[in-house]
Motif scaffolding. Structure first.
Motif, PDB file in Angstrom:
ATOM      1  N   PRO A   1     -39.630 -21.940  36.618  1.00 56.08           N
ATOM      2  CA  PRO A   1     -38.538 -21.172  37.238  1.00 56.08           C
ATOM      3  C   PRO A   1     -37.919 -21.938  38.414  1.00 56.08           C
ATOM      4  CG  PRO A   1     -40.625 -20.435  38.109  1.00 56.08           C
ATOM      5  CD  PRO A   1     -40.951 -21.512  37.102  1.00 56.08           C
TER       6      PRO A   1
ATOM      7  N   ILE B   1     -38.559 -14.880  24.481  1.00 55.75           N
ATOM      8  CA  ILE B   1     -38.233 -15.370  25.840  1.00 55.75           C
ATOM      9  C   ILE B   1     -37.131 -14.500  26.458  1.00 55.75           C
ATOM     10  CG2 ILE B   1     -37.659 -17.375  27.254  1.00 55.75           C
ATOM     11  CD1 ILE B   1     -38.653 -19.173  25.062  1.00 55.75           C
TER      12      ILE B   1
ATOM     13  N   GLY C   1     -29.901 -14.943  22.119  1.00 54.54           N
ATOM     14  CA  GLY C   1     -29.694 -15.753  20.924  1.00 54.54           C
ATOM     15  C   GLY C   1     -29.502 -17.202  21.313  1.00 54.54           C
ATOM     16  N   ASP C   2     -29.165 -18.032  20.327  1.00 57.22           N
ATOM     17  CA  ASP C   2     -28.971 -19.449  20.615  1.00 57.22           C
ATOM     18  C   ASP C   2     -27.700 -19.643  21.447  1.00 57.22           C
ATOM     19  OD1 ASP C   2     -29.970 -22.311  19.257  1.00 57.22           O
ATOM     20  OD2 ASP C   2     -27.993 -22.284  20.166  1.00 57.22           O
ATOM     21  N   ASN C   3     -27.818 -20.478  22.468  1.00 59.77           N
ATOM     22  CA  ASN C   3     -26.660 -20.614  23.357  1.00 59.77           C
ATOM     23  C   ASN C   3     -25.468 -21.318  22.696  1.00 59.77           C
ATOM     24  OD1 ASN C   3     -27.811 -23.142  23.455  1.00 59.77           O
ATOM     25  ND2 ASN C   3     -28.476 -22.981  25.593  1.00 59.77           N
TER      26      ASN C   3
ATOM     27  N   PHE D   1     -44.044 -17.857  33.330  1.00 59.49           N
ATOM     28  CA  PHE D   1     -43.001 -18.824  32.967  1.00 59.49           C
ATOM     29  C   PHE D   1     -43.266 -20.074  33.802  1.00 59.49           C
ATOM     30  CE2 PHE D   1     -38.756 -20.639  32.755  1.00 59.49           C
ATOM     31  CZ  PHE D   1     -38.325 -20.303  31.473  1.00 59.49           C
TER      32      PHE D   1
ATOM     33  N   GLU E   1     -30.050 -16.420  26.689  1.00 57.35           N
ATOM     34  CA  GLU E   1     -31.439 -16.880  26.517  1.00 57.35           C
ATOM     35  C   GLU E   1     -31.828 -16.654  25.063  1.00 57.35           C
ATOM     36  OE1 GLU E   1     -33.844 -18.637  28.468  1.00 57.35           O
ATOM     37  OE2 GLU E   1     -34.748 -18.577  26.482  1.00 57.35           O
ATOM     38  N   GLN E   2     -32.594 -17.601  24.537  1.00 61.71           N
ATOM     39  CA  GLN E   2     -32.934 -17.509  23.120  1.00 61.71           C
ATOM     40  C   GLN E   2     -33.958 -16.392  22.876  1.00 61.71           C
ATOM     41  OE1 GLN E   2     -34.249 -21.408  21.992  1.00 61.71           O
ATOM     42  NE2 GLN E   2     -35.652 -21.628  23.710  1.00 61.71           N
TER      43      GLN E   2
ATOM     44  N   GLY F   1     -33.677 -18.566  31.172  1.00 64.75           N
ATOM     45  CA  GLY F   1     -35.094 -18.462  31.526  1.00 64.75           C
ATOM     46  C   GLY F   1     -35.405 -17.093  32.104  1.00 64.75           C
ATOM     47  N   THR F   2     -35.925 -17.080  33.322  1.00 63.31           N
ATOM     48  CA  THR F   2     -36.314 -15.805  33.945  1.00 63.31           C
ATOM     49  C   THR F   2     -35.129 -15.084  34.618  1.00 63.31           C
ATOM     50  OG1 THR F   2     -36.887 -16.946  35.986  1.00 63.31           O
ATOM     51  CG2 THR F   2     -38.664 -16.632  34.389  1.00 63.31           C
ATOM     52  N   GLY F   3     -33.925 -15.591  34.394  1.00 68.63           N
ATOM     53  CA  GLY F   3     -32.756 -14.864  34.918  1.00 68.63           C
ATOM     54  C   GLY F   3     -32.544 -15.022  36.416  1.00 68.63           C
ATOM     55  N   THR F   4     -33.038 -16.125  36.980  1.00 68.90           N
ATOM     56  CA  THR F   4     -32.902 -16.345  38.430  1.00 68.90           C
ATOM     57  C   THR F   4     -31.434 -16.296  38.872  1.00 68.90           C
ATOM     58  OG1 THR F   4     -34.772 -17.840  38.174  1.00 68.90           O
ATOM     59  CG2 THR F   4     -33.668 -17.859  40.298  1.00 68.90           C
TER      60      THR F   4
ATOM     61  N   PRO G   1     -31.353 -26.831  31.932  1.00 69.46           N
ATOM     62  CA  PRO G   1     -31.809 -27.006  30.545  1.00 69.46           C
ATOM     63  C   PRO G   1     -33.219 -27.560  30.482  1.00 69.46           C
ATOM     64  CG  PRO G   1     -30.352 -28.797  31.179  1.00 69.46           C
ATOM     65  CD  PRO G   1     -30.387 -27.856  32.342  1.00 69.46           C
ATOM     66  N   PRO G   2     -33.844 -27.537  29.312  1.00 72.79           N
ATOM     67  CA  PRO G   2     -35.138 -28.215  29.165  1.00 72.79           C
ATOM     68  C   PRO G   2     -34.979 -29.679  29.578  1.00 72.79           C
ATOM     69  CG  PRO G   2     -34.633 -26.880  27.227  1.00 72.79           C
ATOM     70  CD  PRO G   2     -33.395 -26.877  28.077  1.00 72.79           C
TER      71      PRO G   2
ATOM     72  N   TYR H   1     -41.055 -22.698  26.072  1.00 72.73           N
ATOM     73  CA  TYR H   1     -39.932 -23.134  25.221  1.00 72.73           C
ATOM     74  C   TYR H   1     -40.163 -24.596  24.835  1.00 72.73           C
ATOM     75  CZ  TYR H   1     -38.625 -24.970  29.794  1.00 72.73           C
ATOM     76  OH  TYR H   1     -38.667 -25.612  30.999  1.00 72.73           O
TER      77      TYR H   1
HETATM   78  C1  SAM Z   1     -35.848 -24.740  32.390  1.00 76.03           C
HETATM   79  S1  SAM Z   1     -35.756 -23.180  31.693  1.00 76.03           S
HETATM   80  C2  SAM Z   1     -34.650 -22.325  32.773  1.00 76.03           C
HETATM   81  C3  SAM Z   1     -35.361 -21.687  33.905  1.00 76.03           C
HETATM   82  C4  SAM Z   1     -34.472 -20.841  34.779  1.00 76.03           C
HETATM   83  N1  SAM Z   1     -33.574 -21.611  35.571  1.00 76.03           N
HETATM   84  C5  SAM Z   1     -35.304 -19.972  35.700  1.00 76.03           C
HETATM   85  O1  SAM Z   1     -35.125 -20.009  36.924  1.00 76.03           O
HETATM   86  O2  SAM Z   1     -36.139 -19.238  35.181  1.00 76.03           O
HETATM   87  C6  SAM Z   1     -34.756 -23.442  30.268  1.00 76.03           C
HETATM   88  C7  SAM Z   1     -34.525 -22.198  29.434  1.00 76.03           C
HETATM   89  O3  SAM Z   1     -33.584 -22.479  28.415  1.00 76.03           O
HETATM   90  C8  SAM Z   1     -33.938 -21.764  27.270  1.00 76.03           C
HETATM   91  N2  SAM Z   1     -33.325 -22.406  26.095  1.00 76.03           N
HETATM   92  C9  SAM Z   1     -33.631 -23.588  25.543  1.00 76.03           C
HETATM   93  N3  SAM Z   1     -32.877 -23.834  24.465  1.00 76.03           N
HETATM   94  C10 SAM Z   1     -32.050 -22.769  24.309  1.00 76.03           C
HETATM   95  C11 SAM Z   1     -31.044 -22.437  23.358  1.00 76.03           C
HETATM   96  N4  SAM Z   1     -30.715 -23.253  22.359  1.00 76.03           N
HETATM   97  N5  SAM Z   1     -30.402 -21.253  23.507  1.00 76.03           N
HETATM   98  C12 SAM Z   1     -30.730 -20.401  24.522  1.00 76.03           C
HETATM   99  N6  SAM Z   1     -31.677 -20.677  25.456  1.00 76.03           N
HETATM  100  C13 SAM Z   1     -32.333 -21.846  25.344  1.00 76.03           C
HETATM  101  C14 SAM Z   1     -35.437 -21.843  27.253  1.00 76.03           C
HETATM  102  O4  SAM Z   1     -35.991 -20.830  26.441  1.00 76.03           O
HETATM  103  C15 SAM Z   1     -35.767 -21.700  28.724  1.00 76.03           C
HETATM  104  O5  SAM Z   1     -36.007 -20.360  29.026  1.00 76.03           O
END
Ligand code: SAM
Length: 438
Positions: free
Chosen positions: A326, A396, A49-51, A323, A377-378, A352-355, A73-74, A83
């Protein structure tokens, strides 16, 4: 501890001239009062859901309980990723086009601050698009005095950028502590560098026994200027006992008389720690110790941190590059090791990918730790034009959960729980609990 997220956020937004930009979603941020979450009972809890909702929920739990928070974060690169990575504010605002990204991050960082305990850290990956603006937010929220450092990570060998500009081949990890009580642990030493061995253990030869720099001259410590003797096996002695032993004084390559690091008595007792090269340069052996921690530096340049490494890990796990952005698991492992202990609760609310979960799991396997991870994660839909869609992923958070399934398959005992915030709130709705935040 429950914070008034709206009030705390508004206060900081006012001081930064961002108040008019604050999203209305802050009013609607959902808050559940009965949370059936026990993140201690599983290795990883995934909140789908939304963080902002997730953080509001977590900040409602008792005391600050997070030991280490890593987020990625993005970056606001305006690229088309799985995303949204485009947040452009009104250029007439104080921070111009950055204001929208800042107001997106502000309440999330305020909530994150409230869940991190006094000895904890937050580490945030970022690049040049928003790094200065992130620093402003974190200075306000965590306090300038808690800025621990800005790690520069080499992420590619060649870099990218416009033809005119400088090719950027790094990003940052900005680190703040929650308070002065937090201590950086440091990284374990690279055992492969201990390439020599004697009866006392594995060692490397990297430190001169002749003093360098300040107070290194003979006249500074005359009793530390004395002859040593060495043989062809590299052994060092304080007294000559054999004709084939050669004599050496602490004299540098320019012929300047300097001094040894220790006095003669210590050198006699601990001569087994000294090593002589063929041409008579004396070194102190540096023995390996598993407990030894090396102070972390601000420049991290190692092939294991390259994004191409992360991409190949994603291909191994998912079968394709599903993705775009990552992080390599080794980068997160080293951050976790440097900034938290073996039994930490770790939070990543841009999972993201749950690293982060994978990194914590790898570390638990190698050092017997009991780290617990909370991911957020959203649960938003993936476009049917995206490669991840053709691989069967619909949201995602499905991608995040697939990584946890992958870990479970590798290690039967790995446990995780996946919780949908929408489902939680629906249950609470039925119980007639008010979900409005503020
Ligand atoms: C840069 S990626 C993270 C990648 C991660 N570190 C990895 O190794 O895969 C940012 C992630 O934040 C998620 N995200 C962005 N806004 C969000 C929100 N409001 N709530 C939850 N997740 C969010 C995106 O969907 C994306 O998967």
């Amino acid at each position: 501890m429950s914070i008034d997220l709206k009030r705390s956020t508004s206060k900081i937004a006012t001081s930064l001239g961002l108040l008019s930009q604050l999203p209305r979603s802050l009013d609607q941020c959902k808050k559940t009062t009965h949370i059936p979450i026990n993140f201690q009972k599983v290795d990883c809890t995934l909140l789908r859901g939304d963080n902002l909702d997730a953080l509001a929920l977590l900040s409602g739990l008792n005391n600050p309980f997070v030991d280490f928070c890593y987020i990625d974060p993005p970056y606001n690169t305006k690229n088309k990723f799985i995303y949204n990575d485009t947040r452009t504010g009104n250029s007439s605002e104080v921070f111009g086009s950055h204001s929208e990204w800042m107001t997106f991050m502000l309440p999330r960082l305020v909530a994150a601050h409230s869940v991190i305990n006094e000895t904890g850290f937050i580490a945030v990956s970022i690049d040049d698009h928003e790094q200065p603006y992130l620093r402003l937010l974190l200075d306000k929220i965590f306090g300038e005095e808690n800025f621990a450092g800005n790690i520069v990570v080499c992420r590619s060998k060649n870099g990218k950028g416009s033809n005119k500009g400088i090719a950027v081949n790094h990003d940052y990890v900005v680190v703040y502590s929650k308070s002065h009580q937090a201590e950086i642990i440091g990284l374990g030493d690279d055992e492969t560098k201990y390439d020599q061995q004697d009866i006392h253990g594995r060692y490397k030869v990297d430190g001169l026994f002749r003093k360098k720099g300040d107070a290194s001259k003979r006249e500074d410590r005359p009793n530390m200027f004395y002859p040593l003797y060495y043989d062809e096996l590299g052994r060092v002695f304080t007294k000559k006992s054999h004709s084939n032993q050669k004599e050496v004084y602490p004299v540098d390559s320019k012929g300047i008389e300097r001094r040894w690091l220790w006095g003669r008595d210590k050198a006699e007792l601990e001569s087994w720690k000294l090593y002589a090269s063929k041409n008579g340069v004396i070194y102190v052996k540096n023995y390996s110790s598993h407990d030894k921690k090396i102070k972390i530096r601000s420049f991290w340049d190692n092939n294991k941190y390259l994004t191409e490494r992360a991409t190949s890990q994603i291909k191994d796990i998912y079968g394709e590059k599903i993705f775009e952005t990552p992080k390599p698991v080794e980068l997160i492992e080293d951050l976790i090791l440097s900034l938290s202990s073996k039994d930490s609760v770790i939070l990543d609310f841009f999972a993201g990918t749950g690293t982060t979960a994978h990194a914590a799991h790898n570390l638990n396997l190698t050092d017997g730790g009991s780290r617990k991870v909370i991911l957020v994660e959203q649960d938003i839909n993936i476009s049917d034009a995206h490669v991840a869609f053709s691989y069967g992923y619909r949201t995602i958070a499905d991608i995040t959960e697939a990584r946890l399934q992958y870990i479970s398959k590798e290690q039967n005992s790995y446990s995780y729980e996946s919780i949908s915030l929408d489902d939680l709130n629906a249950t609470n709705d039925q119980k007639n609990v008010s979900l409005a935040y503020g």
